[in-house]
Design an enzyme around this catalytic site. Structure first.
Site, PDB file in Angstrom:
ATOM      1  N   ARG A 255       0.862  -1.188   0.000  1.00 14.99           N
ATOM      2  CA  ARG A 255       0.000   0.000   0.000  1.00 14.99           C
ATOM      3  C   ARG A 255       0.891   1.227   0.000  1.00 14.99           C
ATOM      4  O   ARG A 255       1.554   1.509   0.991  1.00 14.99           O
ATOM      5  CB  ARG A 255      -0.890  -0.039   1.257  1.00 14.99           C
ATOM      6  CG  ARG A 255      -2.093   0.861   1.197  1.00 14.99           C
ATOM      7  CD  ARG A 255      -2.787   0.923   2.554  1.00 14.99           C
ATOM      8  NE  ARG A 255      -2.015   1.724   3.489  1.00 14.99           N
ATOM      9  CZ  ARG A 255      -2.158   1.695   4.822  1.00 14.99           C
ATOM     10  NH1 ARG A 255      -3.046   0.907   5.377  1.00 14.99           N
ATOM     11  NH2 ARG A 255      -1.407   2.465   5.588  1.00 14.99           N
ATOM     12  N   HIS A 259      -4.196   4.458   4.376  1.00 13.06           N
ATOM     13  CA  HIS A 259      -5.298   3.502   4.191  1.00 13.06           C
ATOM     14  C   HIS A 259      -6.430   4.129   3.371  1.00 13.06           C
ATOM     15  O   HIS A 259      -6.907   3.558   2.394  1.00 13.06           O
ATOM     16  CB  HIS A 259      -5.808   3.052   5.563  1.00 13.06           C
ATOM     17  CG  HIS A 259      -7.083   2.294   5.523  1.00 13.06           C
ATOM     18  ND1 HIS A 259      -7.165   1.024   5.006  1.00 13.06           N
ATOM     19  CD2 HIS A 259      -8.336   2.627   5.915  1.00 13.06           C
ATOM     20  CE1 HIS A 259      -8.426   0.607   5.088  1.00 13.06           C
ATOM     21  NE2 HIS A 259      -9.154   1.556   5.627  1.00 13.06           N
ATOM     22  N   TYR A 268       2.319   5.468  12.015  1.00 16.05           N
ATOM     23  CA  TYR A 268       2.635   4.074  12.355  1.00 16.05           C
ATOM     24  C   TYR A 268       3.542   3.359  11.355  1.00 16.05           C
ATOM     25  O   TYR A 268       4.043   2.287  11.624  1.00 16.05           O
ATOM     26  CB  TYR A 268       1.334   3.260  12.536  1.00 16.05           C
ATOM     27  CG  TYR A 268       0.406   3.298  11.334  1.00 16.05           C
ATOM     28  CD1 TYR A 268       0.624   2.474  10.239  1.00 16.05           C
ATOM     29  CD2 TYR A 268      -0.690   4.164  11.297  1.00 16.05           C
ATOM     30  CE1 TYR A 268      -0.221   2.514   9.143  1.00 16.05           C
ATOM     31  CE2 TYR A 268      -1.542   4.212  10.206  1.00 16.05           C
ATOM     32  CZ  TYR A 268      -1.294   3.380   9.133  1.00 16.05           C
ATOM     33  OH  TYR A 268      -2.121   3.419   8.046  1.00 16.05           O
TER      34      TYR A 268
HETATM   35  C1  LIG Z   1     -16.394  -5.569   9.800  1.00  9.52           C
HETATM   36  C2  LIG Z   1     -15.547  -4.351   9.739  1.00  9.52           C
HETATM   37  N1  LIG Z   1     -14.669  -4.098  10.744  1.00  9.52           N
HETATM   38  C3  LIG Z   1     -13.892  -3.007  10.703  1.00  9.52           C
HETATM   39  C4  LIG Z   1     -13.986  -2.118   9.665  1.00  9.52           C
HETATM   40  C5  LIG Z   1     -13.099  -0.883   9.613  1.00  9.52           C
HETATM   41  N2  LIG Z   1     -12.081  -1.115   8.591  1.00  9.52           N
HETATM   42  C6  LIG Z   1     -12.238  -0.613   7.339  1.00  9.52           C
HETATM   43  S1  LIG Z   1     -10.996  -1.083   6.331  1.00  9.52           S
HETATM   44  C7  LIG Z   1     -10.219  -1.922   7.559  1.00  9.52           C
HETATM   45  C8  LIG Z   1      -8.905  -2.625   7.293  1.00  9.52           C
HETATM   46  C9  LIG Z   1      -8.975  -3.618   6.198  1.00  9.52           C
HETATM   47  O1  LIG Z   1      -7.691  -4.048   5.852  1.00  9.52           O
HETATM   48  P1  LIG Z   1      -7.467  -5.084   4.714  1.00  9.52           P
HETATM   49  O2  LIG Z   1      -8.487  -6.164   4.796  1.00  9.52           O
HETATM   50  O3  LIG Z   1      -6.044  -5.502   4.751  1.00  9.52           O
HETATM   51  O4  LIG Z   1      -7.798  -4.281   3.381  1.00  9.52           O
HETATM   52  P2  LIG Z   1      -7.063  -2.975   2.802  1.00  9.52           P
HETATM   53  O5  LIG Z   1      -7.902  -1.820   3.246  1.00  9.52           O
HETATM   54  O6  LIG Z   1      -5.680  -2.930   3.345  1.00  9.52           O
HETATM   55  O7  LIG Z   1      -7.070  -3.122   1.321  1.00  9.52           O
HETATM   56  C10 LIG Z   1     -10.932  -1.847   8.745  1.00  9.52           C
HETATM   57  C11 LIG Z   1     -10.511  -2.496  10.002  1.00  9.52           C
HETATM   58  C12 LIG Z   1     -14.941  -2.388   8.656  1.00  9.52           C
HETATM   59  N3  LIG Z   1     -15.087  -1.597   7.592  1.00  9.52           N
HETATM   60  N4  LIG Z   1     -15.696  -3.520   8.704  1.00  9.52           N
END
Ligand SMILES: Cc1ncc(C[n+]2csc(CCOP(=O)(O)OP(=O)(O)O)c2C)c(N)n1
Ligand SMILES: [Mg+2]
Length: 357
Positions: A255, A259, A268
């Site tokens: 990435r 985020h 971080y």
């Molecule tokens: C069920 C749920 N828990 C928490 C969140 C908050 N949240 C949004 S994105 C994210 C991280 C996701 O990381 P990853 O699966 O690695 O995908 P990336 O965004 O890095 O592509 C979180 C914790 C959410 N949207 N849905």
């Protein structure tokens, strides 16, 4: 004692970071025109990304999740899909959706907070899934329908590294294994789930091996190598269509941005990591390869920048000219039949006047 199970997780790469071919080119990649198409899409994805962030910074868009540095993963997956396959996306899939008839202006509309942007004009597409890890279950459901109807179609679903820790993810994998469903689970491992690094996400050595517990194969692919991504996802989709077997593909990338625009990774992420990872980034890699086979020139590059920018500007104008959605839209997309209590609230909103601000 005897060993009762063995497993291996292969890693696939075709065009490495030094632009060397380290494996045989799949037949599609022997056609420079095909590679140029993928290159153009990756550039469009990157320029669109930059524009979306600029719109957010100037108050014209809501939160936006960048795909900087991850273009090969999404563009490669999108190109691997056949017309009759179904994509069940998460929220970073611009590079796939633009290949499935979704307009750039619709993508902007959604991230501008308008749910109509998620009811894509191409109704064959599933909407974005922001609840992490929920979409693999939807994909397993679609794949079950294909299997019951005996249709030779495959489903592709994408989640992140963090998504693989969710219960829903394991449930989807389990049912895909036991029912032999025609589904491909792509995990876009960009090394971060907001501020949680891959090392703290799971103790598993690879994310791909999570497939083994569910009884099917898992593999890793270099996510900065669009040729390898396209090839592996194509083969997995074929396997799904022809043999009704699922696959998990862990796409290794990085990435290269926060985020979302609501995050600040400086808090971080160690300094310099992005710079080191940038050495592997997918667009320069393919461009240098295309130049080395005399399939791309500086002149074509300049033209591509101009035409892509023009396409993006057109979509921005379309987005900004879209009249605001009626406020009661917030009630309209969750239930087929609205519960009485929400029906009441919807009516109240109407009576109070349907104005923004
Ligand atoms: C069920 C749920 N828990 C928490 C969140 C908050 N949240 C949004 S994105 C994210 C991280 C996701 O990381 P990853 O699966 O690695 O995908 P990336 O965004 O890095 O592509 C979180 C914790 C959410 N949207 N849905
Ligand atoms: Mg992630």
């Amino acid at each position: 004692m005897k060993i009762v199970a063995h497993f291996e997780i292969p890693y696939y790469q075709i065009l490495n970071e030094a632009q060397e071919l380290v494996a045989d080119l799949p037949s599609f990649a022997k056609d420079p025109a095909h590679l140029i198409r993928l290159y153009r899409l990756m550039v469009l994805n990157r320029l669109f990304d930059a524009k979306a962030i600029a719109l957010q910074r100037t108050g014209k868009l809501g939160t936006y999740p960048s795909t900087l540095g991850q273009e090969a993963a999404f563009v490669g997956m999108g190109d691997a899909l056949s017309k009759n396959d179904v994509i069940v996306p998460y929220y970073r899939d611009v590079g796939i959706l633009i290949q499935r008839g979704v307009k750039l202006s619709e993508i902007l509309l959604y991230w501008g907070g308008d749910e109509r942007g998620n009811a894509f004009a191409n109704k064959e597409n599933f909407p974005y899934s922001v609840p992490v890890g929920s979409q693999p279950l939807h994909a397993a459901g679609v794949a079950t329908a294909f299997k019951i109807r005996k249709e030779k179609r495959a489903v592709l679903t994408v989640c992140g590294d963090g998504g693989t820790s969710e219960g829903d993810f394991y449930e989807a994998m389990n049912v895909a294994g036991v029912w032999k469903l025609p589904v491909v689970f792509a995990v876009c491992n960009n090394q971060w789930a907001i501020s949680v690094p891959r090392s703290e996400q799971t103790a598993a050595q690879t994310l791909a091996q999570k497939a083994i517990a569910a009884g099917f194969s898992g593999e890793q692919v270099d996510g900065n190598d669009v040729i390898a991504v396209r090839d592996r996802v194509t083969l997995a989709l074929e396997k799904a269509r022809e043999k009704s077997e699922p696959t998990l593909i862990e796409i290794i990338c990085y990435r290269q941005n926060d985020h979302t625009t609501a995050d600040d990774a400086k808090r971080y992420e160690k300094a310099k990591v992005r710079e080191q990872e940038w050495e592997k980034e997918p667009i320069a890699r393919l461009r240098r390869y295309l130049e080395s086979i005399k399939a791309w020139s500086e002149k074509e590059e300049k033209e591509l920048q101009v035409t892509s920018e023009a396409e993006i500007e057109k979509s921005v104008a379309e987005y900004l000219a879209t009249p605001l959605a009626p406020l009661e839209n917030m009630f309209d997309y969750l239930y087929a039949t609205l519960p009485e209590s929400l029906e009441e609230q919807r009516e109240l909103l109407k009576q109070w006047g349907n104005t923004h601000g």
